[in-house]
Design a protein around this motif. Structure first.
Motif, PDB file in Angstrom:
ATOM      1  N   ARG A  58      38.111 -37.787  56.982  1.00 36.01           N
ATOM      2  CA  ARG A  58      39.321 -36.996  56.759  1.00 36.01           C
ATOM      3  C   ARG A  58      39.602 -36.860  55.262  1.00 36.01           C
ATOM      4  O   ARG A  58      39.943 -35.779  54.778  1.00 36.01           O
ATOM      5  N   HIS A  59      39.449 -37.956  54.529  1.00 33.68           N
ATOM      6  CA  HIS A  59      39.681 -37.922  53.086  1.00 33.68           C
ATOM      7  C   HIS A  59      38.712 -36.960  52.401  1.00 33.68           C
ATOM      8  O   HIS A  59      39.114 -36.169  51.548  1.00 33.68           O
ATOM      9  N   MET A  60      37.446 -37.011  52.772  1.00 31.05           N
ATOM     10  CA  MET A  60      36.471 -36.148  52.107  1.00 31.05           C
ATOM     11  C   MET A  60      36.669 -34.683  52.482  1.00 31.05           C
ATOM     12  O   MET A  60      36.414 -33.797  51.663  1.00 31.05           O
ATOM     13  N   ALA A  61      37.175 -34.390  53.677  1.00 30.24           N
ATOM     14  CA  ALA A  61      37.536 -33.006  54.009  1.00 30.24           C
ATOM     15  C   ALA A  61      38.646 -32.541  53.075  1.00 30.24           C
ATOM     16  O   ALA A  61      38.585 -31.428  52.519  1.00 30.24           O
ATOM     17  N   HIS A  62      39.628 -33.396  52.883  1.00 33.57           N
ATOM     18  CA  HIS A  62      40.731 -33.097  51.965  1.00 33.57           C
ATOM     19  C   HIS A  62      40.207 -32.874  50.544  1.00 33.57           C
ATOM     20  O   HIS A  62      40.589 -31.912  49.866  1.00 33.57           O
ATOM     21  N   VAL A  63      39.336 -33.746  50.075  1.00 35.81           N
ATOM     22  CA  VAL A  63      38.805 -33.665  48.714  1.00 35.81           C
ATOM     23  C   VAL A  63      37.981 -32.393  48.523  1.00 35.81           C
ATOM     24  O   VAL A  63      38.106 -31.713  47.500  1.00 35.81           O
ATOM     25  N   GLU A  64      37.146 -32.056  49.489  1.00 36.43           N
ATOM     26  CA  GLU A  64      36.368 -30.812  49.415  1.00 36.43           C
ATOM     27  C   GLU A  64      37.325 -29.625  49.254  1.00 36.43           C
ATOM     28  O   GLU A  64      37.114 -28.750  48.417  1.00 36.43           O
ATOM     29  N   ARG A  65      38.384 -29.594  50.067  1.00 39.72           N
ATOM     30  CA  ARG A  65      39.351 -28.495  50.027  1.00 39.72           C
ATOM     31  C   ARG A  65      40.038 -28.420  48.669  1.00 39.72           C
ATOM     32  O   ARG A  65      40.144 -27.346  48.074  1.00 39.72           O
TER      33      ARG A  65
END
Length: 168
Positions: A58-65
């Protein structure tokens, strides 16, 4: 753990090298999560940390965005998994989170990032500032490699504590 990653080349131009290392680290997180149940993905296996493998996804999805869509090209879109009372909701609020949604969102954000990145020079400057500073596309790619590498170290420890699996 099934490892389907393609190792980055030892010799390549700068763009290829950055892209391949980022893809390597993206897939490393996927490898660390492979074959686990929803409960195992939610497990906070290294107390007192609230980190779980699902939280990392979830964190890396946020970071990518944030880095590619908000900072680099200036999209006016909401941040993922943020709550007014919890700035770490991506990590902390996994007990009822959908693993399917988290992995789908993460993969979608990676696909967006790849499309955005492919269309820009490494020297392109982001549309939004980070901590009052402008960021180049090159800097963002290097930062993303560092972000994944750091969190993949966390994923190594979490996975080993969950089922004993180790490896790169």
């Amino acid at each position: 753990m099934v490892d389907t990653r393609i190792p980055p080349p030892y010799i390549a131009d700068e763009r290829t090298m950055l892209d391949k290392w980022l893809d390597w680290h993206r897939e490393t997180l996927a490898v660390k999560c492979a074959g686990l149940s929803e409960e195992q993905l939610r497990e906070r296996s290294a107390p007192p940390s609230s980190m779980s493998l699902l939280g990392l996804v979830r964190h890396m999805a946020h970071v990518e965005r944030v880095w590619f869509r908000i900072v680099l090209i200036g999209e006016d879109i909401p941040r993922l998994y943020k709550a007014p009372d919890d700035s770490d909701a991506d990590f902390n609020r996994v007990d009822e989170a959908s693993t399917e949604e988290a992995f789908t969102t993460w993969r979608e954000e990676i696909a967006h990032a790849r499309r955005i990145s492919a269309g820009l020079s490494l020297d392109a400057i982001g549309h939004a500032q980070h901590r009052g500073r402008e960021c180049s596309h090159r800097w963002i790619l290097v930062h993303m490699i560092e972000e994944y590498a750091r969190h993949n170290g966390h994923a190594d420890l979490l996975r080993e504590r969950i089922d004993g699996a180790v490896g790169t």
